[in-house]
Design an enzyme around this catalytic site. Structure first.
Site, PDB file in Angstrom:
ATOM      1  N   GLY A 111       0.814  -1.211   0.000  1.00  0.00           N
ATOM      2  CA  GLY A 111       0.000   0.000   0.000  1.00  0.00           C
ATOM      3  C   GLY A 111       0.843   1.253   0.000  1.00  0.00           C
ATOM      4  O   GLY A 111       2.072   1.211   0.081  1.00  0.00           O
ATOM      5  N   SER A 112       0.162   2.393  -0.049  1.00  0.00           N
ATOM      6  CA  SER A 112       0.861   3.668  -0.204  1.00  0.00           C
ATOM      7  C   SER A 112       1.663   4.062   1.027  1.00  0.00           C
ATOM      8  O   SER A 112       2.651   4.793   0.918  1.00  0.00           O
ATOM      9  CB  SER A 112      -0.150   4.767  -0.538  1.00  0.00           C
ATOM     10  OG  SER A 112      -1.143   4.875   0.473  1.00  0.00           O
ATOM     11  N   GLY A 182      -7.841  -2.453   1.104  1.00  0.00           N
ATOM     12  CA  GLY A 182      -8.155  -1.476   0.070  1.00  0.00           C
ATOM     13  C   GLY A 182      -7.328  -1.690  -1.178  1.00  0.00           C
ATOM     14  O   GLY A 182      -7.770  -1.424  -2.293  1.00  0.00           O
ATOM     15  N   GLY A 183      -6.116  -2.222  -0.993  1.00  0.00           N
ATOM     16  CA  GLY A 183      -5.243  -2.530  -2.122  1.00  0.00           C
ATOM     17  C   GLY A 183      -5.364  -3.959  -2.603  1.00  0.00           C
ATOM     18  O   GLY A 183      -4.602  -4.395  -3.487  1.00  0.00           O
ATOM     19  N   GLU A 189      -1.407 -10.404   3.125  1.00  0.00           N
ATOM     20  CA  GLU A 189      -1.019  -9.622   4.297  1.00  0.00           C
ATOM     21  C   GLU A 189      -1.325 -10.386   5.585  1.00  0.00           C
ATOM     22  O   GLU A 189      -0.493 -10.468   6.494  1.00  0.00           O
ATOM     23  CB  GLU A 189      -1.751  -8.282   4.288  1.00  0.00           C
ATOM     24  CG  GLU A 189      -1.256  -7.325   3.208  1.00  0.00           C
ATOM     25  CD  GLU A 189      -2.143  -6.115   3.035  1.00  0.00           C
ATOM     26  OE1 GLU A 189      -1.665  -5.109   2.477  1.00  0.00           O
ATOM     27  OE2 GLU A 189      -3.326  -6.163   3.447  1.00  0.00           O
ATOM     28  N   LYS A 207      -7.104   7.790   9.379  1.00  0.00           N
ATOM     29  CA  LYS A 207      -7.542   6.392   9.385  1.00  0.00           C
ATOM     30  C   LYS A 207      -8.095   5.954  10.740  1.00  0.00           C
ATOM     31  O   LYS A 207      -8.511   4.801  10.898  1.00  0.00           O
ATOM     32  CB  LYS A 207      -6.379   5.483   8.987  1.00  0.00           C
ATOM     33  CG  LYS A 207      -5.732   5.833   7.657  1.00  0.00           C
ATOM     34  CD  LYS A 207      -6.705   5.710   6.507  1.00  0.00           C
ATOM     35  CE  LYS A 207      -6.076   6.142   5.191  1.00  0.00           C
ATOM     36  NZ  LYS A 207      -4.932   5.320   4.783  1.00  0.00           N
TER      37      LYS A 207
END
Length: 330
Positions: A111-112, A182-183, A189, A207
């Site tokens: 993720g980002s 979300g990804g 994970e 978040k």
């Protein structure tokens, strides 16, 4: 009286001009010179007040520092806010600096926000600050990033216990229960992070939520076979009452509808995003009922897994440890 807004990544922003070597305007160069003096007077990079001329200096320094000016006036206070990407970088780097040591087996999230943690591991291995670290990636794109950075990779088959795993989250409740996926990588994970002695979650303060569900849809990875039937079964689960199961379309990397075909995960499966109007009353029961549903591969509820949450916000970085008695709140 009109507010001035500038973004650090704007093609016309001072930050962009500075990064690409463009010659800055005279007032901006003057502001560069003024920055050390202001810092010496205890003026923070985030918030300061000044006159119209002071405002221009602050605006210049904001661009050079990669910060975003929220608003200003011809005279009066100037408020600067760190960009969300900068917050993600801060918390990603700090998590590695604080929790990763030489000789460890490390889980690399997706993720980002996790991107910056992976980047930091690569930097510290290259500089020699870290030695003999091996890592397990949680997605194909994290694997690609790690290989490009020269991070040695292994799997759970050879290294079934991790010293630490670091990953982001899409939503965090007061008891450190998480929504992830979300990804689209929540299966990989979870299987990796469940094996970690310490699971470090890194987020910005947007978040943090009072409950799970309404602020971010809960992803569920399902097999493609009879996926519409599986969606109806999930919607009827007692602990998920009121949810609407929406098939993710387009890219699996986000929950935006950006294509006309079902999103496909790294494992070849589909994703349902569960939308809620009210928060889950019992995340533990919801997780258990989803796990028992035929057709579900894995869900994005990470209940009781986080050891610590590292949070980046406008006032700096804070840390929340798993609260005592958290299990009684599930």
């Amino acid at each position: 009286q009109n507010p001035i807004a500038t973004e650090p990544n704007s093609p016309l922003g001072l930050g962009a001009m500075h990064r690409f070597g463009a010659r800055l305007p005279r007032w901006a160069r003057c502001a560069q010179g003024a920055a050390p003096q202001l810092a010496g007077q205890g003026v923070s990079k985030r918030t300061f007040a000044g006159s119209a001329s002071g405002g221009i200096s602050c605006l210049a320094m904001a661009g050079l520092a990669g910060l975003a000016v929220v608003s200003t006036r011809a005279s009066g206070p100037i408020c600067l806010a760190v960009s969300q990407d900068e917050l993600k970088k801060q918390v990603g780097y700090k998590s590695v600096d604080d929790y990763v040591r030489s000789g460890m087996v490390v889980g690399l999230g997706t993720g980002s926000t996790a991107y910056f943690a992976v980047e930091r591991v690569g930097q510290k291995l290259k500089s020699g600050e870290l030695k003999d670290v091996v890592a397990i990636p949680t997605s194909k794109r994290t694997e690609e990033q790690a290989r490009a950075l020269g991070i040695p990779l292994v799997t759970l088959d050879t290294h079934p216990v991790l010293d630490v795993a670091i990953d982001g989250a899409d939503s965090v409740d007061p008891y450190l229960n998480l929504v992830k996926g979300g990804g689209g990588a929540h299966f990989r994970e979870k299987i990796v992070e469940a094996q970690a002695k310490t699971f470090v979650v890194i987020v910005d303060d947007t978040k943090l939520h009072d409950g799970l569900g309404p602020k971010f849809p809960i992803p569920v990875e399902i097999v493609p076979f009879c996926h519409e039937h599986t969606a109806r079964v999930i919607e009827a689960l007692p602990a998920l009452k009121g949810c609407k199961a929406v098939l993710r379309m387009g890219s699996a990397d986000n929950n935006k509808c950006d294509g006309d075909k079902p999103a496909v995960t790294d494992n070849g499966n589909y994703i349902l995003d569960l939308h809620f109007e009210k928060a889950l009353k019992n995340p533990s029961q919801a997780a258990e009922q989803l796990k028992r549903t035929i057709g579900v591969v894995e869900h994005g509820l990470f209940v009781g897994m986080a050891s610590v949450v590292v949070i980046a916000g406008k006032d700096g970085i804070s840390v929340k440890n798993k609260p005592r008695g958290w299990f009684s709140r599930l």
